[in-house]
Design a protein around this motif. Structure first.
Motif, PDB file in Angstrom:
ATOM      1  N   UNK A  12     -16.214  -6.372   1.304  1.00  0.00           N
ATOM      2  CA  UNK A  12     -14.875  -6.502   1.702  1.00  0.00           C
ATOM      3  C   UNK A  12     -14.056  -5.235   2.085  1.00  0.00           C
ATOM      4  N   UNK A  13     -13.127  -5.199   3.090  1.00  0.00           N
ATOM      5  CA  UNK A  13     -12.477  -4.041   3.424  1.00  0.00           C
ATOM      6  C   UNK A  13     -11.263  -3.831   2.415  1.00  0.00           C
ATOM      7  N   UNK A  14     -10.962  -2.593   2.148  1.00  0.00           N
ATOM      8  CA  UNK A  14      -9.663  -2.583   1.238  1.00  0.00           C
ATOM      9  C   UNK A  14      -8.344  -3.452   1.865  1.00  0.00           C
ATOM     10  N   UNK A  15      -7.802  -4.028   0.976  1.00  0.00           N
ATOM     11  CA  UNK A  15      -6.912  -5.128   1.407  1.00  0.00           C
ATOM     12  C   UNK A  15      -7.274  -6.316   1.556  1.00  0.00           C
ATOM     13  N   UNK A  16      -8.520  -6.823   1.438  1.00  0.00           N
ATOM     14  CA  UNK A  16      -9.200  -8.052   1.897  1.00  0.00           C
ATOM     15  C   UNK A  16      -8.986  -8.951   0.636  1.00  0.00           C
ATOM     16  N   UNK A  17     -10.017 -10.104   0.481  1.00  0.00           N
ATOM     17  CA  UNK A  17      -9.719 -11.020  -0.169  1.00  0.00           C
ATOM     18  C   UNK A  17     -11.436 -11.422  -0.563  1.00  0.00           C
ATOM     19  N   UNK A  18     -11.494 -11.904  -1.862  1.00  0.00           N
ATOM     20  CA  UNK A  18     -12.640 -12.556  -2.073  1.00  0.00           C
ATOM     21  C   UNK A  18     -12.536 -13.549  -3.008  1.00  0.00           C
TER      22      UNK A  18
END
Length: 115
Positions: A12-18
């Motif tokens: 995931x890119x920085x700032x994203x969620x999982x």
């Protein structure tokens, strides 16, 4: 015997969620006391979040306000919602439970946060 199986990791890119999931099976009848740890390359495994009896949750300072742990007692599953992910969150995430003095760990799920 207790089995813990994690899922939900990925890139995931920085700032994203999982959202990670950990499903418990075997001789375990409560999600109380379950925890999430992470281990970055070359570093020690660290506690990220845990859930106590009654559903209270505790978080490491590094993730407080960004991660939320929850659980479903019917499904015997805990979740770790990770928001505002940072590159330093990159690690293998493990589910953990101590039961009758024995440590149980899942095999882990890799979370990679790119810049």
């Amino acid at each position: 015997q207790v089995q813990l199986v994690e899922s939900g990791g990925g890139l995931v890119q920085a700032g994203g969620s999982l959202r990670l999931s950990c499903t418990a099976s075997g001789m375990i009848f409560s999600i109380d006391g379950m925890g999430w740890y992470h281990q970055a390359p070359g570093k020690q495994r660290e506690l990220v979040a845990s859930i106590t009896r009654g559903g209270a949750t505790n978080y490491a300072d590094s993730v407080n306000g960004r991660f939320t742990m929850s659980g479903d007692t019917v499904k015997m599953t805990t979740y770790l919602q990770m928001n505002s992910l940072k590159p330093e969150d990159t690690a293998v995430y493990y589910c953990h439970r101590v039961l009758w003095g024995v440590d149980y760990w899942g095999k882990g799920t890799l979370v990679t946060v790119s810049t």
